[in-house]
Design an enzyme around this catalytic site. Structure first.
Site, mmCIF file in Angstrom:
data_model
loop_
_atom_site.group_PDB
_atom_site.id
_atom_site.type_symbol
_atom_site.label_atom_id
_atom_site.label_comp_id
_atom_site.label_asym_id
_atom_site.label_seq_id
_atom_site.Cartn_x
_atom_site.Cartn_y
_atom_site.Cartn_z
ATOM 1 N N LYS A 81 17.293 65.325 -75.966
ATOM 2 C CA LYS A 81 16.202 64.657 -76.684
ATOM 3 C C LYS A 81 16.793 63.776 -77.773
ATOM 4 O O LYS A 81 17.834 64.123 -78.357
ATOM 5 C CB LYS A 81 15.311 65.757 -77.289
ATOM 6 C CG LYS A 81 14.039 65.284 -77.977
ATOM 7 C CD LYS A 81 13.250 66.513 -78.457
ATOM 8 C CE LYS A 81 11.926 66.141 -79.072
ATOM 9 N NZ LYS A 81 11.143 67.343 -79.465
ATOM 10 N N SER A 156 6.445 67.554 -77.787
ATOM 11 C CA SER A 156 7.024 66.249 -78.029
ATOM 12 C C SER A 156 8.273 65.995 -77.185
ATOM 13 O O SER A 156 8.726 64.853 -77.118
ATOM 14 C CB SER A 156 7.378 66.121 -79.516
ATOM 15 O OG SER A 156 8.383 67.043 -79.871
ATOM 16 N N SER A 180 7.071 72.224 -78.871
ATOM 17 C CA SER A 180 7.477 70.999 -78.176
ATOM 18 C C SER A 180 8.433 71.168 -77.002
ATOM 19 O O SER A 180 8.704 70.207 -76.296
ATOM 20 C CB SER A 180 8.092 70.024 -79.177
ATOM 21 O OG SER A 180 7.066 69.388 -79.881
HETATM 22 N N1 GLN Z 1 2.335 69.391 -81.620
HETATM 23 C C1 GLN Z 1 3.268 69.782 -82.626
HETATM 24 C C2 GLN Z 1 3.216 68.757 -83.718
HETATM 25 O O1 GLN Z 1 2.826 67.664 -83.462
HETATM 26 C C3 GLN Z 1 4.603 69.883 -81.975
HETATM 27 C C4 GLN Z 1 5.762 69.657 -82.829
HETATM 28 C C5 GLN Z 1 7.091 70.090 -82.270
HETATM 29 O O2 GLN Z 1 7.238 71.176 -81.756
HETATM 30 N N2 GLN Z 1 8.066 69.229 -82.430
HETATM 31 O O3 GLN Z 1 3.512 69.054 -84.841
#
Ligand code: GLN
Length: 501
Positions: A81, A156, A180
């Site tokens: 990532k 994400s 995420s």
């Molecule tokens: N949906 C969560 C957020 O937007 C996910 C974040 C993550 O795990 N990076 O904060």
């Protein structure tokens, strides 16, 4: 090359490399050309590091041809990532503010994999700064779901999920601050692991919300997950939150024997509004695990539904602080328009950050400000403590918890882009493990038809089963996932990926 290497397990790839049936350069070329021909519309990569990957593959081949045993991941390609700093390879966090950023050093996990002589194919797309659950806040375009290109891969770690599901890389690193890794794993039909907080190093990974940030990966099976975890875990002197806790031989210790294992099913995780077939698939999976000899116990975690609200305060608070360093001077894009120093800050940040980052900076600074700190931030921290205690209590009774990972299958692409609430709502079954620092894994457990009016041509879309363990309990979640994958084939189902050209 006619042979197919996509979707082979790490053990199979290791054997092919050791036997010299394929070289690391050939394997790397295979994945690079698969990405080149099939990723145009999926958009799972921001940067493909072709030159560097082939150089690393060459180093791996030299090592393999020298006498002695090869490290397990040696010569095997992977993706990361775009939150992981990679020396000499552009790292954007999918933001414009870091559009031109070339890190001068590697994240600890990247250097550990480099030491193993693993081959980095490139950097995957994601929500900007990992804020989101859809991939749609990326400044580099949406990633599409390889199972149905009209749908999102979730986020994400959207590109990591899509790239593993599409057979572009045997595994892909991700970050999980509020689900995420597990979200895209469930929605893309792959296995996704988030560690205990402190199990591995955050050093060199772009920070989102530091008290919840964890680094893990998406891969093809729990067996692969147990292998990879051994190589990326452990204490790091550069990250004081890593624990002095030994890294077990997770793979060697895998056991599919579930006799005597107690499994909690928290009733609050089967919430109203879940897609009915998703619930059905998860309940079938729980039944199968019971048939393998585990004892299933219904448990209650009454504060579950507060998690999402607590997260919505703590996460932006930490985000607002972590993003302060991108000021156009220390880090990030610098505006060309400034009249004075203040304008360097304000204009660089206004031009460089996307809407979601700006929203979180504003919410975060608001709840941390003198007049509101007690009412919001402090109260959220107190509820967080209740959640931590509640999990600790339940783990006195059971070894692991089984829940759905997501209440739905892949939503339509585009619906998250202008919906600031989407990112919080989508993660209501996953954030609590982050608030409590617990390890969790999502494994594919079947297919369900979406309820949003569109009937896909296939039998449905992937569903994920979440296994949550106690702190440092990675072996327990691996064993339950492994036992399940020994008697099911869901993790071996892959989409037909067409070039879309
Ligand atoms: N949906 C969560 C957020 O937007 C996910 C974040 C993550 O795990 N990076 O904060």
């Amino acid at each position: 090359m006619t042979e197919e290497f996509a979707y082979k397990s790490l053990t199979e790839l290791r054997k092919l490399l050791d036997d010299k049936s394929v070289s690391s350069v050939e394997l790397t070329q295979y994945f690079l050309s698969r990405i080149k021909s099939l990723d145009k519309d999926l958009n799972s990569f921001i940067t493909v590091a072709e030159k560097e990957a082939l150089e690393q593959a060459k180093i791996a081949d030299d090592f393999i041809s020298s006498p002695g045993e090869n490290p397990f991941l040696c010569g095997i390609p992977y993706a990361a990532k775009d939150m992981f700093l990679t020396k000499g390879i552009r790292t954007t966090a999918a933001s414009k503010i870091l559009d031109q950023y070339i890190p001068p050093y590697d994240a600890t996990i990247i250097s550990k994999l480099k030491n193993e002589k693993a081959v980095l194919l490139g950097k995957t797309n994601q929500d900007q700064f990992a804020h989101g659950s859809s991939g749609e806040s990326s400044a580099y375009g949406f990633t599409l779901n390889p199972w149905d290109k009209t749908r999102m891969p979730a986020g994400s770690s959207s590109g990591s999920g899509a790239s593993v599901a599409a057979g572009f890389s045997p595994y892909a690193l991700g970050t999980d601050t509020g689900g995420s890794i597990r979200g895209p794993a469930a929605i893309c039909g792959v296995t996704g692991y988030k560690p205990t907080y402190g199990r591995n190093s955050r050093y060199g990974v772009i920070s989102m919300a530091s008290s919840m940030d964890t680094q893990g990966f998406l891969c093809l099976s729990v067996e692969d997950a147990a292998h990879i975890t051994e190589y990326i875990s452990g204490q790091d002197e550069k990250d004081a939150t890593t624990g002095p806790v030994e890294v077990p031989k997770y793979h060697k210790n895998l056991s599919a024997d579930l006799k005597g294992i107690k499994i909690g099913v928290p009733k609050e995780y089967f919430m109203e509004g879940m897609e009915p077939e998703v619930e059905q698939r998860v309940r079938e999976a729980i039944k199968q695990i019971e048939d393998l000899g585990a004892e299933i116990i219904e448990v209650s975690l009454p504060n579950t539904h507060y998690g999402q609200m607590v997260y919505a305060i703590i996460c932006p608070s930490e985000v607002s602080s972590n993003l302060a360093k991108y000021d156009g001077i220390r880090f990030g894009h610098t505006t060309k328009e400034a009249k004075d120093l203040m304008e360097v800050y304000t204009k660089s940040r206004a031009e460089g950050f996307g809407d979601e980052a700006k929203r979180r900076i504003m919410t975060g600074t608001y709840v941390l400000s003198a007049g509101y700190y007690d009412a919001y931030y402090k109260r959220a921290q107190k509820i967080r403590r209740l959640l931590v205690n509640e999990f600790a209590e339940v783990f006195k009774q059971v070894d692991v918890l089984l829940t759905p990972t997501q209440p739905n299958v892949a939503p339509k692409s585009g619906i998250a882009q202008n919906d600031p609430i989407f990112a919080y709502i989508a993660d209501r079954l996953v954030v609590n493990a982050n608030l409590a620092g617990l390890p969790a894994i999502s494994v594919p457990c079947g297919f369900a038809r979406p309820t949003d009016g569109d009937t896909p041509s296939m039998d449905g879309l992937p569903v994920g089963l979440q296994i949550i363990g106690p702190q440092w309990g990675e072996q327990k979640i691996f064993n339950v996932g492994y036992a399940y994958q020994q008697v099911t084939e869901w993790h071996k189902k892959h989409p037909e990926v067409s070039s879309g050209q």
